[in-house]
Design a protein around this motif. Structure first.
Motif, PDB file in Angstrom:
ATOM      1  N   SER A  84      26.525  23.890  27.306  1.00 50.96           N
ATOM      2  CA  SER A  84      25.881  23.197  26.076  1.00 50.96           C
ATOM      3  C   SER A  84      26.710  23.145  24.843  1.00 50.96           C
ATOM      4  O   SER A  84      26.776  22.121  24.171  1.00 50.96           O
ATOM      5  CB  SER A  84      24.786  24.290  25.778  1.00 50.96           C
ATOM      6  OG  SER A  84      23.791  24.283  27.004  1.00 50.96           O
ATOM      7  N   ALA A 140      27.812  19.670  23.040  1.00 48.66           N
ATOM      8  CA  ALA A 140      27.746  19.635  21.631  1.00 48.66           C
ATOM      9  C   ALA A 140      29.108  19.133  20.874  1.00 48.66           C
ATOM     10  O   ALA A 140      29.222  18.383  20.054  1.00 48.66           O
ATOM     11  CB  ALA A 140      27.191  20.992  21.032  1.00 48.66           C
ATOM     12  N   ALA A 158      20.605  18.892  24.725  1.00 47.79           N
ATOM     13  CA  ALA A 158      20.907  18.880  23.122  1.00 47.79           C
ATOM     14  C   ALA A 158      21.791  17.888  22.462  1.00 47.79           C
ATOM     15  O   ALA A 158      21.754  17.267  21.575  1.00 47.79           O
ATOM     16  CB  ALA A 158      21.094  20.402  22.774  1.00 47.79           C
ATOM     17  N   ALA A 159      23.213  17.799  23.205  1.00 49.45           N
ATOM     18  CA  ALA A 159      23.942  16.849  22.883  1.00 49.45           C
ATOM     19  C   ALA A 159      23.543  15.491  23.154  1.00 49.45           C
ATOM     20  O   ALA A 159      23.833  14.491  22.294  1.00 49.45           O
ATOM     21  CB  ALA A 159      25.409  17.010  23.700  1.00 49.45           C
ATOM     22  N   GLY A 215      21.445  14.732  20.286  1.00 46.74           N
ATOM     23  CA  GLY A 215      22.411  14.463  19.060  1.00 46.74           C
ATOM     24  C   GLY A 215      22.904  13.206  18.937  1.00 46.74           C
ATOM     25  O   GLY A 215      22.837  12.597  17.954  1.00 46.74           O
ATOM     26  N   CYS A 256      21.844  19.035  17.224  1.00 51.31           N
ATOM     27  CA  CYS A 256      22.067  19.838  18.337  1.00 51.31           C
ATOM     28  C   CYS A 256      21.615  21.243  18.061  1.00 51.31           C
ATOM     29  O   CYS A 256      21.173  22.090  18.897  1.00 51.31           O
ATOM     30  CB  CYS A 256      23.506  19.796  18.672  1.00 51.31           C
ATOM     31  SG  CYS A 256      24.089  18.464  19.310  1.00 51.31           S
TER      32      CYS A 256
END
Length: 372
Positions: free
Chosen positions: A96, A100, A142-143, A146, A308
């Motif tokens: 993760s 990110a 999450a990335a 983002g 993120c």
């Protein structure tokens, strides 16, 4: 100020003996924050000219190129549950955080592509391809979120005179990234659901963690202490005991309380204020386009980073604080460029002299490395 809040928070859960595992972890976090504080202080006083800023960004890009190459040649043993792990330093040991990092660096890589000559563009192009490939291998939701928000920010913040070029480069970049996506990446991204009833087990656990963290914050408005989130979370919901917050701001509020939230909020606000001021000073110079592009890229990178941060804990990740320090470097570089464009001597600008008084001849030119 954030470092001072972290030090004060130790009083809630640590003594000088450091006997338990949690206390050793707390001491490690405090030591790490102290080193980050020193590094950021040095960076904000050394990177004070456009040339030095350019060298710093190229250094970050070359490091990201190396990480992307490591991801590209990684053996199957580096994959855990079909996700790439263990690439880079300790902060990137989990997929993760690596994903990110790749997402945050993409806007700066794109900006350097526009600013550079032939060799610089080739380097940025190679870096961009490897970074997108590495981001896909990490399968980090999450990335991905983002990057999606970052694309919207890039379109909304496009500087005048560059909008056509940015769109022309953004479209093939998105198409190329789509081509590189494999079935595993697509299926994992499909698990992103806004409705709780449709969320997968990981997302459901996060909702439970955030609910327990909210109760923890209400009962401990001054925080539970540096690094105590996992140890204290089980008191409010045993099913998520020892779990990570998966949210930078929730972890900050839970561990450092209202003082930590106020300090972090002030830092984030100051970042955008510094960038706004840097843009103002850049516009007063004879050649504002180059520095404005850097400011544009950093604003998009900060947008990606904050997105993120809503789904992962970056509070103790060094890169998080580096990017919060970069706006100061941009502001001082813009002030220096303005002073040079007006043919002003450094002594005529006391605010610049005071900002760099810790280092002799802070504005001395560095040799040109051939990368514009």
């Amino acid at each position: 100020s954030f470092w001072l809040v972290a030090v004060i928070s130790i009083a809630t859960g640590i003594d000088l003996s450091f006997r338990t595992a949690d206390q050793v972890y707390q001491a490690m976090l405090l030591d790490k924050l102290s080193k980050v504080l020193l590094f950021c202080l040095l960076m904000s006083h050394v990177v004070t000219t456009p040339r030095r800023l350019n060298i710093l960004i190229w250094t970050m890009i070359v490091g990201t190129l190396y990480n992307g190459y490591q991801a590209w040649e990684a053996p199957f043993s580096r994959f855990s549950h079909s996700r790439l792990d263990g690439i880079g330093g300790p902060d990137f040991r989990e997929s993760s955080f690596l994903g990110a990092h790749f997402a945050i660096m993409l806007p700066l890589i794109a900006v350097q592509f526009f600013r550079s000559g032939t060799w610089g563009r080739m380097l940025c192009l190679a870096t961009g391809v490897l970074v997108v490939n590495g981001l896909i291998l990490t399968r980090t939701r999450a990335a991905f979120a983002g990057v999606c928000i970052g694309i919207l920010a890039a379109l909304a913040l496009m500087p005048r005179g560059r909008r056509g070029r940015i769109v022309l480069c953004l479209v093939p970049a998105v198409l190329g990234a789509t081509y590189l996506m494999d079935t595993g990446f697509v299926e994992r991204m499909k698990t992103i659901e806004l409705a709780p009833e449709n969320a997968d087990k990981s997302a459901t656990n996060r909702l439970a963690i955030w609910s327990a963290a909210g109760t923890m914050f209400v009962r401990n408005p001054l925080g539970v202490g540096l690094g105590n989130f996992g140890a204290e979370l089980g008191k409010y919901d045993w099913s998520v005991s020892r779990r990570d917050a998966h949210n930078t701001f929730i972890r900050c509020a839970s561990e450092l309380g209202v003082l930590g939230v106020a300090a972090l909020g002030t830092l984030l606000l100051s970042c955008f204020v510094c960038l706004h001021r840097a843009r103002y000073w850049a516009m007063q110079t004879d050649d504002p386009a180059q520095l404005r592009l850097h400011i544009y890229g950093l604003m998009v990178s900060l947008t990606v980073m904050l997105t993120c941060s809503l789904f992962m804990s970056q509070l103790y990740i060094e890169e998080f604080w580096w990017f919060l320090t970069l706006p100061i470097c941009f502001l001082r570089s813009a002030e220096y460029q303005y002073a040079c464009s007006e043919e002003q001597v450094l002594e005529a600008e006391p605010q610049l002299a005071e900002a760099n008084s810790w280092f002799p001849d802070a504005y001395a030119p560095l040799p040109n490395l051939g990368l514009a």
